[in-house]
Enzyme design. Structure first.
Site: not given
Length: 654
Positions: A68, A107-108, A145, A161, A192, A305, A396, A415
């Site tokens: 993460d 997802s969350t 969670k 999933r 889960e 988290k 540049c 550039c």
């Protein structure tokens, strides 16, 4: 040199993720050094996919935190809207034919600070006000969670999933004796597969490296080992529906007043691995529908988290980097420091105004924090030093100019950094073309390819002469052809040009009022008349459209397969049977892909939902739809119709 284990290599082979851009030895080296800045975009994405596959297969290469906070954070820093960040990370270990889930498993959204939860609650409050609901009466539910294996139970089949929309049948785990947690009833949707921490530590730790490794073993088709089977028979392993999880409930005020205690309480509610707390709005489908969802997560739900660490670090130097817009951004190169379980060597200094004001240069002592999916943040300067402010563009060599706190290179046409980042941004935003990451674009530019239109004019002989292999050259040309022939929304095509203050949302909003080719004739007043466009933004949009018109028309004339955004005025004039209705498609469709049917419904003025709520008008069912979902929709007063009935209503039967 360290390498991946044979087990890990076999798992990647099963998941069809055998490395292309990375060798097994390099993968292991990257995992050890945790320095993603040295990776190309293709390598970084491949490493993330490999880490995700191995983590979900019970053979993790790096920790969840490293995934993460280091590697995913690097991708987000480079490309904030990369498709990988906006899609559900797939479960990959189950084998067999994939089938559509009864409803999407998203997802969350993640939060890492209390202030992020406060912002989320503010969004809920705004939505409540817009729906004319008293915010103080809303109830927030907080649940553990779970760190298990996500699945969906419709009462007949238990699905993995998968990628959030398609999964694999793993009902065999119930045949092996797995029970349902909570009230023990089947058909309660998403949840889960988890194992008791106490049981795992006592009876399984010597056989499995971690609980995820155990969870992976009971899902696979192979015959279970005796101690794994005993864990199921002893009800230590269960499928726990999210709806059955023990929870804390209260108002938003109570969440903030007793925040730390709420977090501590929820963590202790279950004897399973927990890696956060999920906050969600309870009931009130009207507000949930109003908030909606992205392709990645529901906006009425968020996971907290806690992962914040600080360290005092010495800056070695500040390196300037030129972006697509010409802005030169400072990156602080740091003394390598262990933070949140990883070695950190870089941090953003945001802009040169900050560098100048705070005295960030070689030898500066800073306090560094790491929190959330961002690169490490300079919290404060402890001992300032003389900063080195660049006078010329690092790409540049052009003279830089100040605009407020920012330094800019105005050499937009020559550039290298601006040209390369512009081309890469175009292909990344289209999201229907592979192979044109920054490394490829840099190589093309080194051979004189300096525009998007020039990329489309390349021949296989030219690519081969640049050093691309025969197969790679053909693949690149095939991808260019795909980008023009595969249908994409016109607002995404417009967004690929990187117009200032025109993200994909604003592009879609603009094209809901004006046709794509008409936008170059708009005045500032025309744009200001569209909700969401203030005066400064409108002026900037009109100015930028004038600048890109020539390049835009060159590329547009190549013949892209663009899906026009429905004009609000035309939707109001040509009322379809589903205009203004909210529709949810579920099951496997015969008429076409669900995604295509959703786009068609939106074009005809309907709102397409991800899940059934009390505000849903029609649930359109294909094949393989669970009875539980149909019953739940009926209970909410939703009209359930088959795909054939829907096509008949629309006058589209063959």
């Amino acid at each position: 040199m360290p390498s991946l284990s044979n087990t890990q290599l076999e798992l990647l082979k099963e998941a069809d993720l055998e490395p292309i851009h990375l060798s097994p030895e390099l993968i292991a080296q990257i995992a050890t050094q945790a320095n993603p800045q040295q990776l190309s975009d293709e390598q970084l994405l491949e490493f993330l996919q490999i880490c995700n596959a191995l983590y979900r297969s019970g053979e993790p290469l790096i920790s969840d935190a490293e995934y993460d906070f280091i590697f995913l954070a690097e991708l987000q820093k480079r490309h904030p809207h990369h498709p990988y960040l906006e899609t559900v990370e797939p479960e990959v270990i189950a084998v067999g034919k994939t089938v559509a889930l009864p409803e999407p498993m998203l997802s969350t959204e993640k939060a890492y600070t209390r202030s992020s939860i406060e912002k989320w609650l503010s969004r809920l409050e705004k939505a409540a006000n817009e729906c004319d609901v008293d915010f103080s009466t809303l109830i927030i539910r907080a649940t553990p969670k779970l760190d298990g294996y996500a699945a969906y139970d419709d009462g007949k089949i238990l699905y993995t999933r998968g990628d959030g929309r398609k999964g694999t049948d793993i009902s065999r785990v119930f045949e092996r004796g797995l029970i349902v947690g909570g009230n023990g009833k089947r058909g309660q949707g998403a949840g889960e597969i988890v194992v008791s921490q106490t049981y795992f530590n006592t009876y399984l730790a010597e056989y499995f490296e971690n609980s995820r490794n155990f969870q992976a073993s009971i899902i696979k088709e192979k015959e279970l080992e005796q101690h794994a089977l005993e864990a199921i028979q002893n009800h230590a392993a269960v499928f726990y529906p999210f709806s059955q999880l023990p929870a804390w409930q209260g108002t938003a005020v109570e969440v903030l007043t007793d925040f730390d205690h709420v977090i501590e309480t929820v963590y202790k509610l279950v004897d399973y691995d927990v890696d956060g707390v999920v906050f969600e709005l309870v009931g009130n489908d009207r507000i949930k529908q109003h908030l909606g969802a992205t392709r990645h997560h529901h906006r009425w739900q968020i996971a907290y988290k806690n992962n914040v660490e600080t360290a005092e670090v010495v800056v070695l130097k500040v390196t300037p980097q030129t972006s697509r817009s010409g802005r030169v951004n400072p990156v602080a190169e740091l003394t390598p420091t262990k933070l949140s379980g990883a070695m950190i060597s870089r941090a953003t200094a945001h802009h040169y105004g900050m560098v100048k004001k705070l005295g960030i240069g070689a030898g500066t002592l800073i306090e560094l924090t790491r929190s959330g999916l961002v690169i490490p943040k300079i919290e404060r300067v402890i001992i300032p030093k003389e900063p080195q402010i660049p006078e010329h563009c690092p790409s540049c060599g052009s003279e830089l100019v100040w605009d407020s706190d920012y330094l800019y290179c105005l050499n937009t046409t020559k550039c290298s950094a601006q040209i390369e980042n512009t081309i890469e941004h175009f292909f990344r935003t289209l999201a229907n073309v592979d192979g044109f990451g920054l490394k490829t674009v840099e190589k093309l530019h080194a051979f004189g390819v300096n525009s998007i239109s020039a990329v489309y004019q390349l021949s296989i002989e030219q690519l081969q002469a640049m050093g691309f292999g025969d197969k790679t050259s053909q693949n690149l040309l095939d991808q260019l052809h795909r980008s023009r022939t595969e249908a994409i929304e016109d607002w995404r095509f417009l967004g690929a040009f990187g117009i200032y203050r025109m993200g994909l949302g604003n592009c879609e909003r603009l094209l809901q009022h004006h046709r794509l080719l008409d936008i170059f004739n708009l005045t500032v007043e025309d744009v200001m008349n569209i909700e969401g466009f203030a005066d400064k933004t409108s002026a900037a949009v009109v100015e930028c459209l004038a600048k890109i018109k020539t390049d835009f028309m060159q590329i547009y004339q190549l013949g892209f397969n663009l899906i026009p955004t429905p004009l609000i005025s035309e939707q109001q004039q040509n009322i379809s049977p589903i205009f203004g209705k909210t529709i949810v498609f579920t099951g496997t469709m015969v008429h076409g892909k669900r995604d295509d049917m959703s786009k068609e419904a939106k074009r005809l003025g309907a709102k397409v939902g991800a899940s059934v709520t009390g505000k849903t008008d029609f649930l359109v069912t294909g094949s393989d739809v669970g009875a539980a979902k149909i019953a739940a929709a009926t209970e909410k007063g939703v009209k359930v119709i088959s795909e054939e009935e829907y096509l008949a209503m629309m006058g589209m039967q063959e």
